[in-house]
Design an enzyme around this catalytic site. Structure first.
Site, PDB file in Angstrom:
ATOM      1  N   ASP A  75      66.624  14.219 -20.045  1.00 30.17           N
ATOM      2  CA  ASP A  75      66.529  13.654 -21.396  1.00 30.17           C
ATOM      3  C   ASP A  75      65.105  13.848 -21.873  1.00 30.17           C
ATOM      4  O   ASP A  75      64.153  13.711 -21.117  1.00 30.17           O
ATOM      5  CB  ASP A  75      66.967  12.188 -21.441  1.00 30.17           C
ATOM      6  CG  ASP A  75      66.196  11.288 -20.499  1.00 30.17           C
ATOM      7  OD1 ASP A  75      65.252  10.609 -20.954  1.00 30.17           O
ATOM      8  OD2 ASP A  75      66.537  11.258 -19.297  1.00 30.17           O
ATOM      9  N   GLU A 167      66.688  -1.300 -24.261  1.00 24.13           N
ATOM     10  CA  GLU A 167      65.761  -1.714 -23.203  1.00 24.13           C
ATOM     11  C   GLU A 167      65.012  -2.991 -23.529  1.00 24.13           C
ATOM     12  O   GLU A 167      64.441  -3.621 -22.646  1.00 24.13           O
ATOM     13  CB  GLU A 167      64.741  -0.600 -22.947  1.00 24.13           C
ATOM     14  CG  GLU A 167      65.367   0.751 -22.626  1.00 24.13           C
ATOM     15  CD  GLU A 167      64.331   1.853 -22.477  1.00 24.13           C
ATOM     16  OE1 GLU A 167      63.207   1.549 -22.006  1.00 24.13           O
ATOM     17  OE2 GLU A 167      64.629   3.011 -22.833  1.00 24.13           O
TER      18      GLU A 167
END
Length: 277
Positions: A75, A167
Site C-alpha cells: 500500500d 485508526e
C-alpha cells in the site's frame, strides 16, 4: 604508681580498621552500581529490545516474511515519493512478484493524496490489481467523508473493493465511532454494490470495532513484526510490516499478504460481484 599503657600501637590498628571499612564501602558501592547497571540493561532488553527485535531486523537486517503465503501486495501514498513502476513490476518477495497495490486516495472531507491519480492509473497500466483507500477522520462528518471519496475515486471493474482506513478515535466514544464508520461503509457500499474492506489494527479491531456488524466486511489487519496472527476472526489481508524494501521505491513501504488463492482474490474484485448476487 603503674605506668599508663601507650596508645602508640593502637593507632596503626585503628587506621587499618578505618582503611578496611573504607575499602569495603567502596567495593559495596561499586557492586551496587554494577547491579543497578545490569538491572537497567535487563529492563531495556525486556521492554525495548525484545518486543521490537523484529522491527530492528526489518530496519537494519533481513525482513522475516510470513510463511505459507504466496500473494503479496503493497500500500502506497505520497510518502513513497515517485515510483519507478517498471522496476516495481519486476520486484519480488521471497521469489514471488507483487500482485496488488492499495493506494491512498482521500483523507477527511477535503484532502486528496497528491500522488493518487498517477499511482492509481500506473498501477493498472503495469498489471497490478489496484484498490483505493480513505483515511477516516473521526471528528469530521462520516457522510461528507464518503461523499468526498466517491467524488474523487472512480473504481472500475477488476479493481479491489474500496477501503476504509480507520485508526483514530478522536473525541468520539466507541459507540459513536462505530456508528460513524458504518455510515461511511454503507454509503460507499451503496455506490459500488460491494462490501468495502475495513483496515485497522489488531488492537483497534478488538477494542473498538468489535460488534457483529463489522464481521460482514473483509478485514485487512495491521499487525507488525509477528510470525503468526493471534487474531481469531476471519481476515483477508495482513499488513505485516511498515519497513519493506522493494525495487522501484526509494522509501520504506508497507508490505501485505492475501489470505487465500489468486482465484479468491480476483473474485473479491468489483467485476465479480454480479456473479455472486
Amino acid at each position: 604508681m603503674p605506668k599508663k599503657k601507650s596508645n602508640a600501637k593502637r593507632a596503626p590498628q585503628k587506621s587499618r580498621g578505618l582503611l578496611l571499612m573504607k575499602k569495603t564501602r567502596t567495593l559495596l558501592t561499586r557492586l551496587f552500581i554494577l547491579a543497578a547497571a545490569a538491572l537497567f540493561c535487563y529492563l531495556i532488553y525486556i521492554y525495548v529490545v525484545a518486543p521490537y527485535s523484529a522491527k530492528w531486523r526489518a530496519l537494519y537486517g533481513k525482513e522475516d516474511y510470513p510463511k505459507g503465503y504466496s500473494i503479496h501486495g503493497i500500500d502506497i501514498s505520497h510518502h513513497q515519493g515517485s515510483i519507478d513502476w517498471e522496476k516495481l513490476s519486476k520486484a519480488e518477495i521471497d521469489g514471488e512478484g507483487i500482485c496488488f497495490v492499495f493506494i491512498k486516495a482521500t483523507e477527511g472531507r477535503s484532502l486528496l493524496d497528491e500522488n493518487f491519480n498517477e499511482n492509481f492509473y500506473k498501477a493498472r497500466e503495469y498489471g497490478f490489481l489496484r484498490g483505493a483507500y480513505h483515511y477516516f477522520k473521526p471528528n469530521v462528518s462520516a457522510k461528507k467523508q464518503a461523499e468526498y471519496f466517491l467524488k474523487q475515486v472512480h473504481l472500475e471493474e477488476g479493481d479491489l473493493p474500496p477501503v476504509l482506513d480507520i485508526e483514530e478515535r478522536g473525541r468520539l466514544s466507541a459507540a459513536e465511532l462505530r456508528a460513524a464508520s458504518l455510515t461511511w461503509l454503507r454509503a460507499v457500499e451503496e455506490r459500488y454494490h460491494v462490501k468495502p474492506i475495513l483496515y485497522t489494527s489488531y488492537k483497534f479491531r478488538l477494542d473498538v470495532l468489535n460488534t457483529k456488524e463489522f464481521d460482514a466486511y473483509p478485514y485487512w489487519i495491521a499487525h507488525y513484526y509477528v510470525k503468526d496472527l493471534s487474531y481469531k476472526g476471519e481476515w483477508k489481508f495482513w499488513q505485516h510490516t511498515d519497513c519493506g524494501k522493494l525495487a522501484g521505491i526509494n522509501h520504506k513501504v508497507d508490505l501485505n499478504i492475501y489470505n487465500g488463492s489468486m482465484y479468491d482474490l480476483r473474485r473479491l474484485c468489483i467485476e465479480y460481484q454480479g456473479e455472486k448476487r
